[in-house]
Design a protein around this motif. Structure first.
Motif, PDB file in Angstrom:
ATOM      1  N   GLY C 179     -16.374 -23.700 -28.416  1.00 22.89           N
ATOM      2  CA  GLY C 179     -15.232 -24.495 -28.844  1.00 22.89           C
ATOM      3  C   GLY C 179     -13.933 -23.867 -28.983  1.00 22.89           C
ATOM      4  O   GLY C 179     -13.019 -24.564 -29.836  1.00 22.89           O
ATOM      5  N   ARG C 181     -10.413 -23.101 -28.377  1.00 19.41           N
ATOM      6  CA  ARG C 181      -9.268 -23.798 -27.780  1.00 19.41           C
ATOM      7  C   ARG C 181      -8.596 -22.507 -27.092  1.00 19.41           C
ATOM      8  O   ARG C 181      -7.602 -22.053 -27.614  1.00 19.41           O
ATOM      9  CB  ARG C 181      -8.463 -24.645 -28.465  1.00 19.41           C
TER      10      ARG C 181
ATOM     11  N   GLU E  73     -14.338 -26.279 -23.910  1.00 16.83           N
ATOM     12  CA  GLU E  73     -14.192 -26.211 -25.314  1.00 16.83           C
ATOM     13  C   GLU E  73     -13.897 -27.553 -25.639  1.00 16.83           C
ATOM     14  O   GLU E  73     -14.402 -28.141 -26.910  1.00 16.83           O
ATOM     15  CB  GLU E  73     -12.701 -25.547 -25.560  1.00 16.83           C
ATOM     16  N   ALA E  76     -17.298 -29.120 -26.285  1.00 17.64           N
ATOM     17  CA  ALA E  76     -17.740 -28.576 -27.450  1.00 17.64           C
ATOM     18  C   ALA E  76     -17.378 -29.556 -28.427  1.00 17.64           C
ATOM     19  O   ALA E  76     -18.032 -29.858 -29.411  1.00 17.64           O
ATOM     20  CB  ALA E  76     -17.606 -27.148 -27.691  1.00 17.64           C
ATOM     21  N   HIS E  77     -16.054 -29.719 -28.595  1.00 19.87           N
ATOM     22  CA  HIS E  77     -15.535 -30.617 -29.496  1.00 19.87           C
ATOM     23  C   HIS E  77     -16.114 -32.136 -29.333  1.00 19.87           C
ATOM     24  O   HIS E  77     -15.898 -32.975 -30.720  1.00 19.87           O
ATOM     25  CB  HIS E  77     -13.997 -30.673 -29.564  1.00 19.87           C
ATOM     26  N   ALA E 105     -16.336 -26.408 -33.809  1.00 17.34           N
ATOM     27  CA  ALA E 105     -16.245 -27.672 -32.965  1.00 17.34           C
ATOM     28  C   ALA E 105     -16.764 -28.733 -33.739  1.00 17.34           C
ATOM     29  O   ALA E 105     -17.047 -29.935 -33.126  1.00 17.34           O
ATOM     30  CB  ALA E 105     -16.930 -27.522 -31.576  1.00 17.34           C
ATOM     31  N   SER E 153     -22.404 -26.473 -34.837  1.00 15.67           N
ATOM     32  CA  SER E 153     -21.049 -27.395 -34.578  1.00 15.67           C
ATOM     33  C   SER E 153     -21.716 -28.880 -34.787  1.00 15.67           C
ATOM     34  O   SER E 153     -20.859 -29.901 -34.452  1.00 15.67           O
ATOM     35  CB  SER E 153     -20.698 -27.247 -32.950  1.00 15.67           C
TER      36      SER E 153
END
Lengths: 414, 280, 294, 373, 236
Positions: C179, C181, E73, E76-77, E105, E153
């Motif tokens: 995750g 960025r 990404e 993931a979030h 995340a 996460s």
């Protein structure tokens, strides 16, 4: 993953290659057009009133711009004054200017262009290394080839052999530069000196060598000889040694590279407030750090003061005119431009209006104290660069450069 | 030579599997022939990739090398071809110790390999790729050309000879990759996952090409592929690696029935029912 | 005792090139691409110091930082975004071209003479006189770079963005999977690169006040040599490499006899070649750490 | 017959470009002829660069060193001995007195370039990637430093003048043609074919038994020889030389030409060299004012370099393999159409149909080397 | 109600290599689903495609919404975590740093199912080795940290790519115990395994993948026709 992208690239490429080919052909055509249309028409050699064309191949872009452009601007003013008062036996002086950008091949082809545009005299950039491709074109066509302010004695037979008889510079020889600095030190009672040479150019080495010889002859004593090469990152170390040498003055032979202000800054901030003396190459003051404690007690020789206080009213008037045109000169070297024009005119008149390079050169070589705006100009078979002309001495006090005195270097080899 | 294959702790179900392999093997002078690695161990960053593995292959013999993901198959191939650096143990080629030879030197001694994903020279044509295989080992341009033409004809690739390999299907690229290695007339040939990413149909085609290529060159072959069926079909003898050790070795059909092998693939516990049904 | 000042001078030149190396190394860390145009960021920063010469020093430096960061980001957007995924050499050549174009722009905009920056020139005065000539700027250089390096290390090891940068540098793909960025990380790398460029601009102009069009290019070329010499893969090694090149150049300058000093560049670059031949992956990269990719 | 046709085209394309420039150049004014000769000479340098960079895929920033050595050797030994002794009193005796003809100087320059590059290559050719780039750059710096300050072997920091100007349009064109033919012939040797293979995939090349070092060294030496030769043409074109003229600016300019044309093919090198050379000459003229029909165009001073730099950046972003795509002349048209392409797996429409998920494909696959510490 | 994850005719190609021909499957909230099959069957590619880490065609729907165009990404979030094959810890970074990266995340304002305490309890070694460099841990320990990193996460779905690869049998047991706990708190699992048996027993639903296609679907953890599974691996 990148298939679509590469496909895109391919089509761009195909178009790119086509475009490049098309551009080449277009440009070739355009260049053809340019070559026929730019320097107007063929020179007529028959008409008595045809202009005298001086082809100037100089740098208007790069590092020689601050020297070449003011000299040319001043020369053009001088020429227009001469033209206004009837020209040279009724013929007008016309400059055709080419910007060589210091690119060697371009310098050569610009010179050829100037010659084929009917130039009878070639006018080149103030650095002999950069100007050589043009100079050789001039010499090959047996034209009188003039550099307003090349400051080495290479402009002439010493570098160009017998053909070099046609080449002259209205700058001062480094021998003169060295000699006048020696005189300056002796005159002010600075009997000991540290000599710092920037090995970047032969000119610097020559000035410092001549200084040392003359200084010793006049009873001075060189305490230490130091050197660095611009860009080698040793300048601060050299400055430290210079600052601590205990000499009455520091003589620095270099030009306005980043290492010059670095040197001055380092010497001053090490607590050494004694005079720092340099040749014409450091003229201008634009490089000086604005800190008044650093930019003080710095001396140099030059052709004319650009700080508004030159003793010659002629020079002050010329400067005023240039300033009015928005072409304010940066260094005193600009007076070599009009001086060269005056010299050329004198030679042409002496030759009875002939523009034959060999003839003009033979006359110019015999110049002895010919009066010009820059002072009396003399050449000899050995020196095609001016020797013995009086210098202006400039002192910078607290960031304010000002004219101090006129000094004449002694005769060479004295 | 015979004692090389029967290494200590390996479970050798084949029993007689260590006998001189393929029928096409040339008569060996003394016991020094073949491509032999003995007691090779390799470790990456503390993790042991190979643990005292020994393997030998004779001219004309096809040895298959199978094992689950991460078993050490490619590492072993790198050891043989000189691409793996941290080695204990030794590698001999026809009696010469080549343990510390560079890959180039090994290739010039007649040890060729292919790579996973082909590693063809993608900007070049099929013929050029194959020619390079020959050129790289001292052939003149002319003889390389004739070698390539003959090979392409024999392997049924001639119709695509002048295409850039980048325009070929993946399967065809794998054929070219094999052909390029064979063009060097190797004594030993290491094939690294030639069937990776192929459909069943193309795999069968590739099998044909490989068999022809082997016959063509008479080389000893080590064949790795994660498609077990593919390897079993082509090999005279199969070595099974797991956790960097030799788990089993023997003729193809024995390996296919080997319970340990099946469990290595399908998981340790609870495999019995599967194996049992297989055995029926 | 002059060897003491030689040593200190060598360290101060070393840290300057260390700073230059940081700006190259940061970008290389996250993108595996080389940014030679960072030199022009330094040059513009230095010119901005000249343009703001009337302002208080702090304001001048602040503006320099803003200018450098803005330009660094502009290069990121204009050059590195379209080239995402291109090789290090491709980006090296592209930014080489950009550098040359920008240098010509400085020539047009500021002229060939150069412009003097006189900020903080009092820092050139001596701390210790006598045989050990030690100047304030030398200490400031070492101190300021030390602070910057410490700050950078703290950010890298103590902050969230630093952690993300390290993760990206180590494993780009996995960083995305957890995750991180990436665009933000890349942006920050260019921001820090811009800041180190600003610091270089300030420190160098104190000692060598004249800013000429080739001001930045000369610095970045040597900086890049250092980065590759040290080992471009890791920021620490790259920085150390930059330091070594500056240090060795300066020390050789003190050791080589006066008459032979003109051959100093030759000696420095011979040193570079010897190191590269002996340790192609970098002076500080442990042997055997390059695993052949098969 | 196709392959033979391709071979003919591969040589004929670049050569005909030489002829076009030479013929068009001859038709122009005498000053523009000078520019045209310069285009030919510069293209020769680019071809020399290509022989190493294009074939090996290793970027060298040092080839101009060999141009410099060739230029100074050829220039020095053809300049009149009398002035040599006065203007360069510190020269080694044999350098001060030896006089050779211009043709001899071309051969000598090529030989010196080859010897120098061979020696440098012995040390450097094991490097690749950025290390090779930096090491070759170091060679450039060293050569520049030595030539500028060792006044026993040359003019040092001053100009070498009075070199006979013998590079006429014909000599320039023939010289450029020779370089192209050499590059073409080399391109088809066994050594070069193996080198090009190693450029595409060094690991696979090793696996096939190719000694990358040896073949790189061969290419480096030939490239150095051609560079020396081009240097001799250069000095005989200008009639003088100083070290600053064969240093970073020329390195940049010629690399830009190679890159823009397409570093991977001879056609790309020649097209790039000639194309950018013509553009450069045009821009130079434009700074002095150029008439486009009735419109007079004058570029601001200094814009030439800006435009060249931007052009290089833009071309590389849009077409990383140069405007020719690094393909030889007419290669796309003379190579077989993709007949069986994708026979195994018809994708059924291009990938454009499926939206991309990863924005940057090349980063999408984790590279193993990056995780090793 | 929409399934948590739905793959609709997913296809993945690398250049000319077809890795996944067509995969259609669903994972419901809190459910464990596995993809088994021999090496090279396309299992890993399927997972990477779900994360948006490779280009794919067909569609990936998360809670009924297409994730087309989203980057890893972003996924993931959105509550998808992945444990990649080979673990891919950040080797030079500490265990603690690796775990902190896992929390990047976490979604704001959502009731937390999994927090650090929960994870530390699940993996006692984390407390023990928090400041150690991840690269220095054993393979089994690294696998635990990798799973912990993904869990932190607080995902709705966790993708695991061969978590048992290279692990000793004891460590494999531990991994499956952990998976049981994870499923226990309602996190859905999409598991890829080469060593099939264990995975099939563990999961509510299993797909046998071979040659890029689903060959067999098994529900309830029992294999009715073991021969079919063996054939998928070994051929006939």
């Amino acid at each position: 993953m990148s298939k679509s992208k590469s496909k895109l690239n391919r089509s761009y490429r195909r178009r790119g290659a086509g475009l490049l080919v098309a551009t080449i052909s277009a440009l070739v055509l355009a260049s053809c057009g340019a070559s026929t249309s730019s320097p107007g028409g063929s020179p007529s050699t028959t008409g008595a009133k045809s202009p005298i064309i001086i082809g100037a191949v100089i740098d208007e872009t790069n590092t020689m711009k601050p020297f070449d452009v003011p000299a040319l601007n001043a020369a053009e003013i001088q020429a227009s004054q001469i033209n206004a008062s009837g020209g040279v036996d009724g013929r007008k002086i016309v400059f055709k200017v080419y910007n060589d950008q210091l690119v060697p091949a371009l310098t050569r082809s610009d010179a050829i262009a100037a010659v084929s545009a009917g130039a009878s005299i070639l006018w080149v950039s103030c650095d002999v290394n950069f100007a050589t491709p043009a100079i050789q074109v001039g010499l090959q066509h047996k034209l009188l080839t003039i550099a307003p302010c090349i400051g080495t004695d290479q402009m002439g037979p010493s570098l160009f052999g017998p053909a070099g008889k046609l080449a002259f510079s209205y700058g001062n020889a480094p021998q003169s530069d060295g000699a006048v600095l020696a005189r300056l030190l002796i005159q002010h009672g600075w009997k000991t000196a540290t000599v710092v040479t920037d090995k970047l150019l032969t000119y610097f080495t020559d000035v410092c060598q001549n200084f040392s010889t003359d200084f010793a002859k006049m009873g001075g004593h060189v305490v230490s000889q130091l050197s660095y090469t611009t860009g080698d990152h040793t300048v601060t170390q050299v400055a430290s040694q210079a600052a601590q040498s205990g000499a009455a003055a520091t003589v620095l032979c270099t030009t306005t590279t980043p290492d010059l202000p670095a040197f001055v800054t380092a010497v001053r901030t090490l607590g050494n407030a004694k005079p720092i003396v340099g040749p014409w190459a450091i003229d201008g003051g634009f490089w000086e750090p604005s800190n008044p404690a650093i930019s003080t007690n710095i001396w140099w020789s030059t052709f004319a003061s650009v700080f508004g206080d030159d003793p010659s009213p002629q020079i002050r008037a010329l400067e005023a005119e240039m300033v009015a045109k928005g072409e304010a000169p940066v260094t005193g070297g600009f007076v070599t431009g009009p001086a060269a024009v005056q010299g050329i005119v004198t030679a042409i008149k002496d030759a009875g209006g002939s523009l034959n390079g060999t003839r003009l050169a033979a006359i110019m070589q015999t110049f002895h104290d010919v009066n010009t705006i820059s002072g009396p100009v003399s050449f000899s078979s050995t020196y095609h660069t001016v020797v013995g002309r009086p210098y202006r001495i400039i002192e910078d006090t607290a960031g304010k450069p000002h004219f101090v005195e006129i000094l004449t270097p002694g005769p060479l080899g004295s | 030579m015979p004692d090389q294959a029967a290494e200590g702790d390996a479970v050798n179900l084949a029993g007689s599997g260590d006998a001189v392999g393929g029928a096409g093997a040339p008569p060996l002078s003394g016991s020094t022939g073949g491509l032999v690695c003995s007691e090779v161990s390799v470790a990456f960053a503390g993790v042991r990739a190979l643990d005292k593995v020994s393997l030998s292959v004779n001219r004309g013999e096809v040895v298959g090398l199978i094992g689950p993901n991460g078993a050490g198959k490619t590492t072993l191939l790198n050891v043989l071809s000189g691409f793996a650096s941290t080695v204990t143990g030794s590698v001999h080629l026809d009696g010469q110790d080549i343990t510390h030879f560079t890959p180039q030197r090994r290739a010039r001694l007649g040890l060729e390999r292919t790579f996973q994903h082909g590693r063809l020279f993608s900007g070049l044509t099929v013929r050029e790729n194959v020619e390079l295989g020959a050129l790289a080992v001292r052939a003149s341009s002319r003889s390389a050309r004739s070698i390539a033409d003959r090979l392409l004809a024999n392997l049924g690739l001639e119709e695509m000879a002048d295409l850039p390999v980048a325009q070929l299907s993946h399967g065809d690229q794998q054929h070219v990759s094999v052909a390029r290695a064979v063009a060097a007339t190797p004594k030993y040939l290491l094939l690294d996952e030639p069937a990776a990413g192929l459909s069943e149909g193309s795999m069968a085609e590739l099998g044909v090409v490989i068999e022809r290529a082997i016959r063509e060159s008479g080389a000893g072959v080590v064949l790795i592929d994660h498609n077990v069926d593919f390897v079993l079909k082509l090999s005279d003898r199969v070595v099974v690696l797991d956790y960097g050790e030799v788990l089993a070795e023997g003729p193809s059909d024995e390996i296919r029935r080997n319970v340990d092998v099946v469990s290595a693939y399908l998981g340790e516990a609870g495999v019995e029912d599967l194996a049992a049904s297989q055995a029926q | 005792m002059s060897w003491v000042s030689d040593l200190v001078n060598a360290i101060s030149l070393g840290v300057v090139y260390g700073l230059v190396a940081v700006s190259v190394g940061l970008v290389f860390g996250v993108l595996r691409q080389v940014n030679l145009a960072q030199g022009e960021v330094i040059a513009l920063g230095a010119y901005s110091l000249w343009m703001t010469r009337g302002l208080p020093v702090a304001a001048s430096i602040a503006i320099c930082c803003v200018v450098c960061v803005a330009m660094s980001l502009a290069i990121q957007v204009a050059i590195f975004r379209p080239l995402r995924g291109a090789s290090a050499l491709t980006t090296l050549i592209v930014t080489f071209g950009l550098s040359y174009a920008l240098e010509a722009v400085w020539l047009i905009a500021f002229g060939p003479n150069g412009e003097p920056v006189s900020m903080l020139s009092s820092l050139n005065s001596v701390v210790l006189g006598g045989s050990i000539a030690l100047r304030w700027i030398t200490l400031v250089e070492i101190g300021a770079s030390g602070l910057f390096f410490t700050g950078l290390v703290l950010i890298l090891y103590r902050s969230k963005i630093g952690m993300m940068m390290r993760a990206t540098a180590e494993d780009f793909q996995t960083a995305r999977l957890v995750g991180v960025r990436i665009d933000r990380v890349v942006t920050w790398a260019f921001v820090f690169g811009g800041l180190s460029a600003a610091l270089v601009a300030v420190l160098v102009t104190v000692q060598s006040p004249l800013v000429t069009p080739s001001f930045g290019f000369n610095l970045i070329v040597i900086g890049l040599v250092g980065v590759v010499l040290g080992g471009i893969d890791r920021l620490g090694r790259a920085t150390a490499g930059g330091f070594v090149v500056g240090f060795v150049n300066s020390l050789l300058g003190a050791v080589v006899p006066e008459q032979q000093l003109v051959f100093l560049p030759m000696l420095t670059f011979l040193f570079v070649i010897v190191i590269l031949v002996l340790r192609p992956a970098g002076l500080f990269t442990p042997r055997g750490s390059i695993v052949e990719r098969v | 017959m196709r392959p033979r046709l391709r071979l003919v085209a591969e040589l004929a394309g670049p050569l005909s470009l030489v002829v076009v420039v030479a013929v068009a150049g001859s038709a122009m004014s005498i000053a523009q002829q000078g520019n045209a000769i310069n285009v030919l000479v510069t293209a020769t340098i680019v071809v020399a660069l290509y022989v190493f960079i294009g074939n090996s895929g290793v970027w060298s920033f040092g080839q101009i060193s060999f141009v410099a050595v060739g230029a100074f050797a050829a220039g020095l030994l053809t300049s009149p001995t009398a002035t040599r002794q006065t203007s360069m009193p510190t020269l080694f005796k044999f350098l001060a007195t030896t006089q050779i003809s211009n043709t001899e100087s071309l051969v000598l320059a090529a030989g010196l370039g080859a010897v120098f590059s061979f020696l440098a290559g012995l040390v450097l050719m094991r490097l690749s990637g950025l290390s090779a780039g930096i090491a070759t750059f170091a060679v450039l710096e060293i050569t520049y430093d030595v030539l500028t300050y060792w006044d026993k072997i040359g003019p040092g920091a001053t100009t070498l003048a009075l070199v006979p100007v013998t590079t006429s349009m014909t000599v320039g064109a023939v010289g450029c043609g020779i370089a192209i033919v050499v590059a073409f012939a080399y391109q088809h040797t066994r050594s070069c074919r193996l080198l090009r293979a190693s450029r595409e995939d060094p690991v696979a090349a090793q696996g096939l038994g190719i000694s990358v070092f040896r073949h790189r060294l061969v290419a480096f030496t030939i490239s150095g020889g051609l560079a020396g030769f081009a240097g001799a043409l250069f000095v005989h074109e200008l009639g003088s030389i100083s070290t600053g003229q064969v240093y970073i600016d020329l390195t940049f300019a010629t690399l830009a030409m190679l890159v823009v044309g397409g570093a991977g093919s001879l056609w790309g090198a020649v097209l790039g060299g000639m194309g950018l050379g013509v553009v450069d000459a045009f821009l130079s003229n434009a700074e002095n004012g150029v008439a486009f029909g009735s419109v007079n165009v004058t570029l601001p001073n200094g814009m030439r370099v800006v435009i060249l730099g931007v052009l290089m950046v833009v071309v590389l972003i849009i077409a990383p393999k140069g405007v020719t795509g690094s393909r030889e002349f007419l290669e796309r048209f003379l190579s077989k159409r993709p007949g069986r392409a994708g026979a195994g797996n018809k994708p059924g429409g291009s990938l454009a149909g499926g939206a991309s998920v990863a924005d940057d494909g090349s980063q999408a696959v984790p590279s193993p080397s990056r995780t090793q510490s | 109600m929409n399934p948590l994850l739905r793959l609709d005719d997913l296809r993945v190609t690398y250049g000319r290599v077809v890795a996944v021909k067509s995969v259609t499957l669903e994972v419901n909230e809190g459910q464990a689903v596995c993809l088994v099959g021999p090496n090279g069957a396309g299992k890993s590619s399927t997972l990477l495609a779900v994360m948006g880490a490779v280009r794919s065609r067909g569609d990936v729907l998360l809670r009924g919404t297409s994730t087309r165009g989203l980057r890893p990404e972003a996924l993931a979030h959105l509550g998808v975590a992945m444990v990649p094959e080979g673990r891919h810890l950040f080797q030079t970074m500490s265990v603690q740093d690796n775990l902190s990266l896992g929390t990047l995340a976490r979604r704001q304002g959502k009731r937390a199912r999994i927090d650090e305490r929960w994870v530390t309890e699940l993996f006692p070694i984390i407390g023990q080795f928090a400041s150690r460099r991840a690269g220095l841990l054993s393979g089994g320990q690294q696998q635990q940290v990798a799973i912990a990193r993904a869990l932190l996460s607080d995902p709705d779905l966790i993708l695991l790519d061969e978590p048992s690869l290279g692990l000793s049998p004891v460590a494999v047991d531990a991994v499956f115990e952990v998976l049981e706990r994870i499923r226990g708190v309602g996190v859905a699992i999409l598991l890829v395994e080469q060593r099939a048996q264990r995975a099939i027993r563990f999961c509510e639903r299993s797909y046998v993948l071979s040659d890029g296609e689903i060959r067999l679907e098994v529900t309830g953890g029992a294999v009715e026709d073991p021969q079919a599974v063996v054939e998928a691996y070994f051929g006939r």
